[in-house]
Design an enzyme around this catalytic site. Structure first.
Site, mmCIF file in Angstrom:
data_model
loop_
_atom_site.group_PDB
_atom_site.id
_atom_site.type_symbol
_atom_site.label_atom_id
_atom_site.label_comp_id
_atom_site.label_asym_id
_atom_site.label_seq_id
_atom_site.Cartn_x
_atom_site.Cartn_y
_atom_site.Cartn_z
ATOM 1 N N HIS A 1 0.496 -1.177 -0.158
ATOM 2 C CA HIS A 1 0.361 0.077 0.142
ATOM 3 C C HIS A 1 1.061 1.351 -0.266
ATOM 4 O O HIS A 1 0.689 2.213 -0.541
ATOM 5 C CB HIS A 1 -1.192 -0.535 1.173
ATOM 6 N N ASP B 1 -10.198 -0.563 4.032
ATOM 7 C CA ASP B 1 -8.711 -1.162 4.019
ATOM 8 C C ASP B 1 -8.838 -1.329 6.020
ATOM 9 O O ASP B 1 -10.078 -0.589 6.869
ATOM 10 C CB ASP B 1 -7.449 0.085 4.812
ATOM 11 N N HIS C 1 -6.515 -0.909 7.774
ATOM 12 C CA HIS C 1 -6.166 -0.069 8.725
ATOM 13 C C HIS C 1 -6.233 1.559 8.594
ATOM 14 O O HIS C 1 -6.722 1.746 7.458
ATOM 15 C CB HIS C 1 -3.828 -0.224 8.734
ATOM 16 N N ASP D 1 -3.609 3.562 7.662
ATOM 17 C CA ASP D 1 -2.110 4.258 6.957
ATOM 18 C C ASP D 1 -1.900 5.271 7.460
ATOM 19 O O ASP D 1 -1.423 6.301 6.155
ATOM 20 C CB ASP D 1 -2.577 3.768 5.844
ATOM 21 N N HIS E 1 4.692 0.789 4.423
ATOM 22 C CA HIS E 1 3.328 0.566 3.636
ATOM 23 C C HIS E 1 2.434 1.120 4.908
ATOM 24 O O HIS E 1 0.575 1.655 4.493
ATOM 25 C CB HIS E 1 2.577 -1.102 2.985
ATOM 26 N N ASP F 1 -7.201 -1.937 -0.272
ATOM 27 C CA ASP F 1 -6.256 -2.869 0.706
ATOM 28 C C ASP F 1 -6.935 -4.065 0.920
ATOM 29 O O ASP F 1 -8.407 -4.032 1.371
ATOM 30 C CB ASP F 1 -5.519 -2.170 1.332
ATOM 31 N N ASP G 1 -6.977 -6.433 2.322
ATOM 32 C CA ASP G 1 -7.180 -7.108 3.733
ATOM 33 C C ASP G 1 -8.061 -6.272 5.008
ATOM 34 O O ASP G 1 -8.110 -6.234 5.467
ATOM 35 C CB ASP G 1 -5.875 -6.755 4.453
ATOM 36 N N GLU H 1 -2.375 -5.002 -2.539
ATOM 37 C CA GLU H 1 -1.621 -5.715 -1.295
ATOM 38 C C GLU H 1 -1.970 -7.306 -1.341
ATOM 39 O O GLU H 1 -2.200 -8.303 -1.004
ATOM 40 C CB GLU H 1 -1.945 -5.465 0.839
#
Length: 301
Positions: free
Chosen positions: A100, A123, A125, A127, A140, A228, A230, A273
């Site tokens: 990412h 996402d 996360h 980030d 990332h 992302d 994830d 990712e």
């Protein structure tokens, strides 16, 4: 449905983190049939190939706490310039990662074409770490912070301007792993976040529609989707480097993409990712391509 000229840009980047394999993500997504899928909908797809990532020593510079800073900066600059050129041709940039950290380059290439760019960050996360708050030094986990002007000057000033996006023009969807420094920054900057609590409580329809209304209220003149894999529950996307249980479902994600397609807001996108080494029979890349189908207008009937 409006037919697009889609420029596909691969970024085989694995320097933003420490788990090997995510550099093969663009190849896995191509293998899963992304070009054929989008062409079947009626779009014209131009595969621009891959950004060349220099083979450099992996380094942790102790005074900055940014892993592989030089290599990530160089790759981000190349990607930014490529995205800029694609926009100049009036093509839709569709970027395939890679980790990412590539969003640093994508947003740097996009933002000087827009007065008031919006971002949907799909996402697990946030980030939003910086060199001071990151537990790992992995870039990332920093691209959104860099894009609002916080972080190492080499990253922040790619293409010689900063910030790339206003904090109030960002919507994060699906967050469920947020570091303490990121929580403070979210509160300080007033960043709109829909955690999995909101997704579970309100439902994906209300979350996405509310995000659209929010961004329209900010008078954005373009919206970039940074997805992302994830963000989706690892039950459906096992091939990611930082899986977090309890994520968005496969069907909820399709619904989100379908609503975004109907809104007409999305002007660029990236899917990141995908790590084939950690995957099961290319399952995660297949999910990425299926979601692209929904985002670009694929219908069941």
């Amino acid at each position: 449905m409006h037919k697009l000229n889609i420029s596909l840009i691969g970024v085989p980047m694995d320097l933003g983190q420490t788990r090997r394999g995510v550099d093969m993500g663009p190849s896995a997504i191509r293998y899963a049939g992304v070009v054929e899928r989008l062409e079947a909908i009626g779009h014209k797809v131009i595969d621009e190939g891959d950004i060349q990532i220099g083979v450099s020593e992996r380094e942790l510079t102790e005074d900055t706490h940014f892993r592989n800073l030089t290599a990530v900066t160089e790759a981000s600059t190349k990607l930014a310039n490529k995205v800029h050129d694609v926009i100049e041709q009036h093509h839709f940039p569709l970027v395939l990662g890679g980790d990412h950290s590539i969003a640093i380059g994508t947003l740097a290439g996009l933002a000087d074409h827009y007065e008031n760019l919006g971002v949907i960050w799909y996402d697990a996360h946030a980030d939003l770490n910086t060199g001071d708050t990151s537990p790992s030094g992995n870039i990332h986990g920093m691209p959104l912070a860099v894009s609002i002007g916080l972080g190492h000057e080499k990253l922040v000033n790619i293409r010689d301007y900063a910030p790339k996006v206003k904090p109030e023009n960002i919507v994060i969807i699906g967050a469920r792993s947020v570091d303490p420094g990121e929580r403070e920054l979210i509160k300080e900057k007033g960043i709109k976040v829909y955690t999995m609590h909101e997704v579970d409580r309100e439902g994906m329809t209300d979350v996405i529609q509310d995000a659209i209304i929010y961004l329209k209220g900010r008078n954005v003149d373009g919206v970039h989707l940074s997805l992302d894999l994830d963000g989706i529950d690892p039950l459906y996307t096992p091939g990611v480097g930082t899986p977090v249980p309890g994520g968005i479902t496969y069907r909820e994600s399709h619904l989100a993409m379908e609503i975004l397609q109907d809104s007409g807001l999305i002007t660029s996108a990236e899917f990141v990712e995908v790590n084939p080494i950690l995957d099961e029979k290319n399952k995660t890349a297949d999910v990425a391509v299926a979601l692209m189908g929904s985002l670009f207008g694929e219908k069941l009937v």
